[in-house]
Motif scaffolding. Structure first.
Motif, mmCIF file in Angstrom:
data_model
loop_
_atom_site.group_PDB
_atom_site.id
_atom_site.type_symbol
_atom_site.label_atom_id
_atom_site.label_comp_id
_atom_site.label_asym_id
_atom_site.label_seq_id
_atom_site.Cartn_x
_atom_site.Cartn_y
_atom_site.Cartn_z
ATOM 1 N N UNK A 62 0.835 -1.191 0.000
ATOM 2 C CA UNK A 62 0.000 0.000 0.000
ATOM 3 C C UNK A 62 0.875 1.248 0.000
ATOM 4 N N UNK A 63 0.435 2.273 -0.703
ATOM 5 C CA UNK A 63 1.107 3.555 -0.660
ATOM 6 C C UNK A 63 0.664 4.325 0.582
ATOM 7 N N UNK A 64 1.245 5.497 0.779
ATOM 8 C CA UNK A 64 0.902 6.291 1.956
ATOM 9 C C UNK A 64 -0.569 6.693 1.958
ATOM 10 N N UNK A 117 -2.615 3.664 2.858
ATOM 11 C CA UNK A 117 -2.347 3.324 4.260
ATOM 12 C C UNK A 117 -3.109 4.269 5.190
ATOM 13 N N UNK A 118 -3.150 5.560 4.861
ATOM 14 C CA UNK A 118 -3.882 6.514 5.688
ATOM 15 C C UNK A 118 -5.360 6.104 5.751
ATOM 16 N N UNK A 119 -5.931 5.825 4.603
ATOM 17 C CA UNK A 119 -7.350 5.462 4.546
ATOM 18 C C UNK A 119 -7.614 4.181 5.336
ATOM 19 N N UNK A 120 -6.759 3.170 5.147
ATOM 20 C CA UNK A 120 -6.955 1.883 5.827
ATOM 21 C C UNK A 120 -6.810 1.994 7.342
ATOM 22 N N UNK A 146 -15.173 -2.608 10.626
ATOM 23 C CA UNK A 146 -16.410 -2.602 9.850
ATOM 24 C C UNK A 146 -16.353 -1.657 8.662
ATOM 25 N N UNK A 147 -15.230 -0.960 8.483
ATOM 26 C CA UNK A 147 -15.078 -0.032 7.369
ATOM 27 C C UNK A 147 -15.633 1.354 7.640
ATOM 28 N N UNK A 148 -15.959 1.646 8.901
ATOM 29 C CA UNK A 148 -16.497 2.951 9.285
ATOM 30 C C UNK A 148 -15.340 3.819 9.783
ATOM 31 N N UNK A 149 -15.312 5.064 9.320
ATOM 32 C CA UNK A 149 -14.247 5.977 9.746
ATOM 33 C C UNK A 149 -14.362 6.265 11.239
ATOM 34 N N UNK A 174 -10.864 13.852 5.381
ATOM 35 C CA UNK A 174 -9.500 13.784 4.860
ATOM 36 C C UNK A 174 -9.376 12.605 3.889
ATOM 37 N N UNK A 175 -9.949 11.468 4.249
ATOM 38 C CA UNK A 175 -9.895 10.292 3.382
ATOM 39 C C UNK A 175 -10.599 10.541 2.060
ATOM 40 N N UNK A 176 -11.713 11.246 2.092
ATOM 41 C CA UNK A 176 -12.433 11.572 0.854
ATOM 42 C C UNK A 176 -11.584 12.485 -0.038
ATOM 43 N N UNK A 177 -10.879 13.447 0.569
ATOM 44 C CA UNK A 177 -9.987 14.320 -0.204
ATOM 45 C C UNK A 177 -8.844 13.514 -0.811
ATOM 46 N N UNK A 178 -8.300 12.578 -0.043
ATOM 47 C CA UNK A 178 -7.217 11.723 -0.538
ATOM 48 C C UNK A 178 -7.718 10.859 -1.690
ATOM 49 N N UNK A 179 -8.901 10.252 -1.534
ATOM 50 C CA UNK A 179 -9.465 9.409 -2.587
ATOM 51 C C UNK A 179 -9.717 10.210 -3.858
ATOM 52 N N UNK A 180 -10.208 11.432 -3.706
ATOM 53 C CA UNK A 180 -10.448 12.292 -4.863
ATOM 54 C C UNK A 180 -9.137 12.611 -5.576
#
Length: 104
Positions: A9-11, A14-17, A23-26, A34-40
């Motif tokens: 995994x990249x950084x 890794x941040x998102x994970x 359960x996959x809930x933030x 922040x994760x949504x900004x990273x994903x975008x």
């Protein structure tokens, strides 16, 4: 940490994970935003984000890391060793920090 695909995994990934529970809930709304900004940013990126670099997406979203630190790699990693910077030395010679060996 390796993804299910067998690749590291990249950084950004890794941040998102690491900001979700099992359960996959933030953990909180800030981590989710922040994760949504990273994903975008990942979806728009044309470079390989699995490699550690000083100008990665996580640094663009969160701001640059403090001098001498590398975000997401744990204790003991410093930017000069991770990014293999060449440092000028006295007398016109230089020392490269790649692989822990120095050349003069």
């Amino acid at each position: 940490m390796m993804a299910e695909t067998g690749q590291w995994l990249g950084q950004a990934q890794m941040y998102i994970a690491t900001h979700k529970n099992q359960d996959g809930v933030y953990f909180n709304e800030v981590a989710k935003e922040i994760s949504k900004q990273i994903e975008s940013s990942l979806s728009q990126s044309t470079i390989d984000e699995s490699q550690v670099s000083p100008n990665n997406i996580v640094d663009k979203v969160l701001g640059q890391e403090h001098s001498g630190r590398v975000r997401g790699l744990g204790l003991g990693f410093v930017s000069g060793k991770v990014f293999q910077q060449v440092r000028p030395r006295l007398g016109g010679t230089s020392a490269s920090s790649s692989g822990g060996s120095y050349s003069f």
